[in-house]
Enzyme design. Structure first.
Site, mmCIF file in Angstrom:
data_model
loop_
_atom_site.group_PDB
_atom_site.id
_atom_site.type_symbol
_atom_site.label_atom_id
_atom_site.label_comp_id
_atom_site.label_asym_id
_atom_site.label_seq_id
_atom_site.Cartn_x
_atom_site.Cartn_y
_atom_site.Cartn_z
ATOM 1 N N LYS A 1 1.615 6.502 8.262
ATOM 2 C CA LYS A 1 0.677 6.802 7.179
ATOM 3 C C LYS A 1 -0.703 6.207 7.435
ATOM 4 O O LYS A 1 -1.706 6.724 6.930
ATOM 5 C CB LYS A 1 1.215 6.277 5.853
ATOM 6 C CG LYS A 1 2.279 7.140 5.198
ATOM 7 C CD LYS A 1 2.565 6.618 3.801
ATOM 8 C CE LYS A 1 3.595 7.475 3.068
ATOM 9 N NZ LYS A 1 3.793 6.977 1.681
ATOM 10 N N TRP B 1 0.804 -1.220 0.000
ATOM 11 C CA TRP B 1 0.000 0.000 0.000
ATOM 12 C C TRP B 1 0.843 1.279 0.000
ATOM 13 O O TRP B 1 0.296 2.358 0.106
ATOM 14 C CB TRP B 1 -0.913 0.008 1.237
ATOM 15 C CG TRP B 1 -1.737 -1.231 1.339
ATOM 16 C CD1 TRP B 1 -2.968 -1.460 0.773
ATOM 17 C CD2 TRP B 1 -1.377 -2.443 2.021
ATOM 18 N NE1 TRP B 1 -3.398 -2.725 1.072
ATOM 19 C CE2 TRP B 1 -2.453 -3.356 1.840
ATOM 20 C CE3 TRP B 1 -0.271 -2.846 2.775
ATOM 21 C CZ2 TRP B 1 -2.424 -4.653 2.375
ATOM 22 C CZ3 TRP B 1 -0.243 -4.133 3.304
ATOM 23 C CH2 TRP B 1 -1.308 -5.020 3.104
ATOM 24 N N ASP B 2 2.178 1.178 -0.112
ATOM 25 C CA ASP B 2 3.058 2.346 0.001
ATOM 26 C C ASP B 2 2.916 2.995 1.371
ATOM 27 O O ASP B 2 2.919 4.217 1.505
ATOM 28 C CB ASP B 2 2.760 3.354 -1.114
ATOM 29 C CG ASP B 2 3.849 4.423 -1.262
ATOM 30 O OD1 ASP B 2 4.881 4.321 -0.572
ATOM 31 O OD2 ASP B 2 3.663 5.357 -2.054
ATOM 32 N N TYR B 3 2.811 2.166 2.400
ATOM 33 C CA TYR B 3 2.677 2.645 3.768
ATOM 34 C C TYR B 3 4.063 2.757 4.421
ATOM 35 O O TYR B 3 4.405 2.043 5.357
ATOM 36 C CB TYR B 3 1.772 1.711 4.574
ATOM 37 C CG TYR B 3 0.283 1.916 4.375
ATOM 38 C CD1 TYR B 3 -0.233 3.098 3.855
ATOM 39 C CD2 TYR B 3 -0.615 0.910 4.726
ATOM 40 C CE1 TYR B 3 -1.601 3.281 3.689
ATOM 41 C CE2 TYR B 3 -1.988 1.085 4.571
ATOM 42 C CZ TYR B 3 -2.478 2.269 4.050
ATOM 43 O OH TYR B 3 -3.839 2.447 3.897
#
Length: 651
Positions: free
Chosen positions: A356, A328-330
């Site tokens: 995030k 999730w690009d966290y």
């Protein structure tokens, strides 16, 4: 030849030290973003006025990516009566802290034609050489890194490059990180070095999602006198024999596979330093690529983690992963905050990490053990072919600062009835099972989106009240995986205006993503889309939560009064009981009563303040300073301003 501009008469010495100095990005190495100054209070903040303005002249002229990537995110330092800061274009500046007059400027001559993934720089670092005579050249140094990946040392008095540092004052950081010629401008440094004794520790910013084998997210340390590399640490172990194995005792076949292919996991946010314990705390990002992990099976430690290293040697001390097998690009996107937390009658040396996902993780900074429990909870498992998600994810038992709930058709919102119906149809066609719903072919709603929750601005700490204050976003995004054969046809179809496409080379899927928004451009869920939240860490509860900003400057009139705007930047707390924050998509700097969350002051700015304010005292006056230069990706008003505010003098 680099250009150095000296103000007349300023080459001998810096002015006398002020009562309070802001010596590192977050105030000091602990990253608390708190000024122990009380001249400005909720009772008199209404008298705050503009004291001086400085303009850098840096609007990205000639840079190929300026239109869609340039920002001005710097938080200045204040040491010895001088402000120091830089711009994304590679300029460093020194100003008189009381008047804003230029003392010197330095131009690093950053190439203008690279395809930079980001055009950001959050500030500079300061170091005093205790072994040098105070009058010697470069006895005090300003260190800053550039978006073309160089580390530069300047004399704090004159702005001249320190010849004994690296090669003629600089160290090239792009060597030994697997950078390709086709990726020039994708390996950068956007946060200031962390200063730990006589060592500068540097991370990197790596352009996401182009492929699997991106640049290595190594963290490196350099001697502050010579520029010699002292150690480096890679969040992803590359061989079974490397020293980092002490942190990965079960290094196996899955780890060996990811080591061959995976890059990134880089620390692009600012680092924090515990000088007393000799530790540097590293927040790491996601491994490459962000949204498909089938070619990097396993949890990919130590990506998406907070890691403690010995500042002198790089020795691994402890780590805590906050997202397993990230899809999730966290990233861990903000500077860890080091605070002394009083709980149950004892003082705990704590690390506070905003995330995030909108979660707050609090760890013992000596051991990495949770101060507030962290639970492994089951998460959705419906994935595309070839993906192997983590069955659980870590959840802090502190209340989240944003919603983790699914987005349902009945949640649809719009500026008009027609707008709302269009959102309802879009939501119904997408997959949404709440936080950690894996990306899908049809499209998945990611809530919170990859921009946060909390992003690089992080939070601020009020030590008297034990309050953590943070600005957060409530924006859902849509992420869709695209089978390789369909990627180029979809990209060229013209049906996806406003979507960002990324190839994710080396995987079966490309990716496209966008804000979940209505035909009129408003988010498809009800406001507030941005909040300022205070967490009482003595009690483990939310003390207050307020909408932050308005829709002005983004929405057409008469829709200016929607409360709670998207935001990028961070807050500042002061001993006077105030929290200052810009960050929002409307062009304002605001002050809030830290105890209650009441908004007590606003100031209209000439450009967006997507930066974090700071405060200091000079000449008996307390100043609050913020950079206002706008943010290309946020679409805020562009500018080149550094603005200082102080109480109006009595007449």
């Amino acid at each position: 030849m680099r250009k150095i501009l000296l103000a007349a008469g300023f080459a001998a010495s810096l002015p006398a030290q002020a009562a309070f100095e802001w010596t590192a990005y977050g105030g000091d190495g602990r990253g608390q973003r708190h000024a122990p100054l009380a001249q400005i209070t909720p009772a008199n903040v209404g008298r705050l006025e503009l004291a001086w303005t400085f303009r850098t002249g840096e609007l990205g002229e000639g840079f190929a990516r300026a239109k869609d990537a340039l920002t001005f995110e710097a938080t200045p330092l204040m040491v010895g009566g001088t402000l120091f800061f830089d711009t994304a274009t590679g300029k460093a500046f020194a100003l008189d802290a009381a008047t804003g007059q230029l003392r010197w400027q330095f131009d690093a001559k950053v190439p203008r034609d690279f395809d930079y993934s980001e055009m950001a720089s959050r500030g500079v670092s300061w170091w005093r050489d205790a072994q040098a005579d105070a009058a010697a050249a470069c006895a005090e140094r300003i260190l800053f890194a550039t978006i073309d990946a160089r580390l530069i040392a300047l004399d704090a008095r004159t702005g001249a490059a320190c010849a004994d540092f690296g090669t003629k004052g600089e160290v090239v950081l792009s060597k030994g990180v697997r950078q390709s010629q086709w990726r020039l401008g994708q390996y950068e440094v956007t946060s200031p070095p962390a200063i730990a004794g006589d060592v500068a520790v540097v991370g990197s910013a790596i352009g996401d999602n182009a492929g699997t084998d991106l640049e290595l997210g190594v963290v490196r340390a350099f001697d502050l006198r010579s520029g010699r590399e002292l150690w480096h640490w890679d969040p992803i172990p590359r061989t079974a024999r490397m020293p980092a194995d002490a942190a990965n005792p079960e290094f196996g076949e899955l780890d060996a596979q990811q080591a061959r292919w995976t890059g990134a996991a880089n620390a692009w946010a600012p680092l924090a330093v515990d000088a007393q314990r000799g530790l540097v705390f590293v927040p790491t990002g996601s491994p490459s690529p962000d949204f498909f992990g089938g070619v990097r099976p396993g949890d990919t430690q130590w990506a998406n983690s907070v890691v403690a290293l010995r500042a002198a040697t790089g020795e691994f001390v402890w780590g805590r992963q906050l997202v397993h097998h990230d899809l999730w690009d966290y990233d861990v996107a903000s500077q860890p905050m080091l605070v002394d937390l009083v709980r149950d009658g004892r003082t705990i040396p704590a690390l506070v990490q905003l995330h995030k996902t909108g979660q707050v993780f609090v760890l013992d900074r000596e051991t990495g053990e949770p101060v507030f429990p962290i639970e492994e909870r089951p998460v959705p498992q419906d994935v595309v072919e070839g993906e192997i998600p983590s069955p659980t994810q870590p959840f802090s038992t502190l209340p989240p600062l944003v919603s983790h709930a699914p987005v349902k058709p009945e949640d649809a919102w719009g500026l008009t009835f027609w707008d709302r119906n269009a959102c309802r149809e879009r939501i119904a066609a997408l997959k949404s099972e709440g936080i950690y719903t894996p990306p899908s072919l049809a499209g998945t709603i990611e809530r919170p989106g990859y921009a946060g929750g909390s992003n690089w601005g992080g939070g601020a700490w009020d030590p008297a009240r034990h309050l953590l204050v943070a600005n957060v976003m409530e924006l859902p995004f849509v992420v869709a995986l695209v089978p390789r054969a369909e990627f180029v046809p979809q990209y060229e179809s013209g049906r996806y205006e406003g979507w960002e496409f990324a190839s994710q080379r080396g995987t079966p899927y490309g990716m496209r993503r966008t804000l979940l928004k209505s035909p009129l451009g408003a988010p498809c869920i009800a406001p507030p889309w941005g909040k300022l939240v205070a967490v009482d860490l003595a009690k483990g509860t939310i003390a207050w939560s307020k909408p932050l900003g308005t829709s002005r400057d983004r929405a057409p009139w008469p829709f200016w009064d929607i409360q709670g705007a998207p935001n990028i930047g961070g807050p500042l707390t002061t001993a006077g009981g105030l929290t200052f924050v810009g960050a929002t998509t409307d062009n304002y700097l605001r002050a809030f009563d830290t105890a209650t969350g009441a908004e007590v002051w606003t100031m209209r700015l000439p450009a967006g303040a997507q930066a974090t304010p700071m405060s200091y005292e000079a000449g008996g006056r307390q100043y609050v300073v913020v950079a206002a230069g706008g943010h290309a990706k946020f679409g805020t008003t562009r500018g080149d301003y550094v603005l200082a505010f102080a109480l109006a003098r009595e007449r």
